[in-house]
Scaffold this active site. Sequence first.
Site, short mmCIF file in Angstrom:
data_model
loop_
_atom_site.label_atom_id
_atom_site.label_comp_id
_atom_site.label_asym_id
_atom_site.label_seq_id
_atom_site.Cartn_x
_atom_site.Cartn_y
_atom_site.Cartn_z
CG HIS A 1 0.25 6.29 -0.71
ND1 HIS A 1 -0.80 6.79 -1.45
CD2 HIS A 1 -0.31 5.61 0.32
CE1 HIS A 1 -1.94 6.44 -0.89
NE2 HIS A 1 -1.68 5.72 0.18
CG HIS B 1 -1.82 1.17 1.33
ND1 HIS B 1 -3.11 1.16 0.82
CD2 HIS B 1 -1.64 2.41 1.85
CE1 HIS B 1 -3.67 2.34 1.04
NE2 HIS B 1 -2.79 3.12 1.66
CD GLU B 2 1.69 3.76 3.70
OE1 GLU B 2 2.05 4.80 3.11
OE2 GLU B 2 0.63 3.69 4.34
#
Length: 418
Positions: free
Chosen positions: A23, A19-20
């Site tokens: 980003h 997920h990170e």
Amino acid sequence: MIKTIVAFVIIFGILVLIHEFGHFYFAKRSGILVREFSIGMGPKLFWIRKNGTLYTIRLLPLGGYVRMAGFDEDDDELRPGMPISVQLNDRNEITKINTTKENRFDGIPLIITDFDLSTDLFISGYKNGDEDNEVKYTVNHDATIIENDGSELLIAPKDVQFQSASIGYRLMTNFAGPMNNFILAFIVFAIIGFVNGGTVSNSNQIAGVINNSPAQRVGLKAHDQIVAINGKQTKTWDSLTTQIAKNGQKELDLKVKRNNKIKSITLKPKVEQANGHKSEVIGITREVNHSLYAKLCGGFVNTCSSLFKALQHLFVHFSLNDLGGPVAIYANTSTAVKSGMNGILYWLAFLSLNLGIVNLIPIPGLDGGKLLFNLIELITRKRISEKVEMIVTSIFFVLLMILMVLVTWNDIVRYFLH
């Protein structure tokens, strides 16, 4: 228990990392400075700085984050009256700022009187603590600042802050986290599909009948379709099993479609126990779709459909029992571990898909809330005030934390105290 803990940490770590990284990757591509990429929370155990980003591993192996310029204020790291030491280059620009009490390099001692590490890039102060000798130094755009624990970060000038990126780049950076979770879920479901030779179908058609089962005793056959149970339509396998479970051990009135004709069949389920849970079964198996599409997309599509139905039910009939926090994830991880690698992979894919969908809910504090602000700006051509955005986000963040506490306590009661 050890296996469950290890699986829980690995699954949680993979979800956060993927997920990170979404980003992180799109922030980098957008020209946004990513000051830190952290796996875990709490005190830093290990760090390394490469290409302008500090990569850290922290003590608690739960969670993680991407620290983008503009979301954390450099000015909070410095304050007037604070003693620091600075290192200069040959142009008399500050290239390194030491905020710790340790002598990290041979630098010039300063007591800060004024500073700006965002726009004007300067630090003023008393050199060697002499109040009659105030100096002002320009800070290099790529200067670093040493934090109290000794880790070294780039400062965050305004031009590399998140807010300075175009609306398109900010939209993509905010969306990239959930997007990566969808990609992970798709890949893992595809792996499961290929390993198992296909994906279980959600059709109401029977693939086979188990010997000496209630279904065999009443004459159910492969390829029969159960179209209704006790007057309730069962168009899918999920709705079929739901109706069986809902009626417990009571007799079931089945409407069965065979050779385009509908016939009524009555049977009584039997109770089986597995992993400490009792369930009602009638002794039928579901079809497995062996097509390439099913292997690639079947698990992803079926699970996505189920999750959206669950979300719809949540908004119509809200209950804390429909939500689950880390405690529920741990408890279900234990069940997944007992099912072997297949169960663990399915649980990883399910959680990743769930995390992606939930994060897109347009609530400030979630990625969906950030995307909502981006879309409002895109439509109105006017940027929402950072102060307003911060206040709204803070309010909803507190509400989300309260909800998380309630959910966690409810999970503890459900799984361990009940």
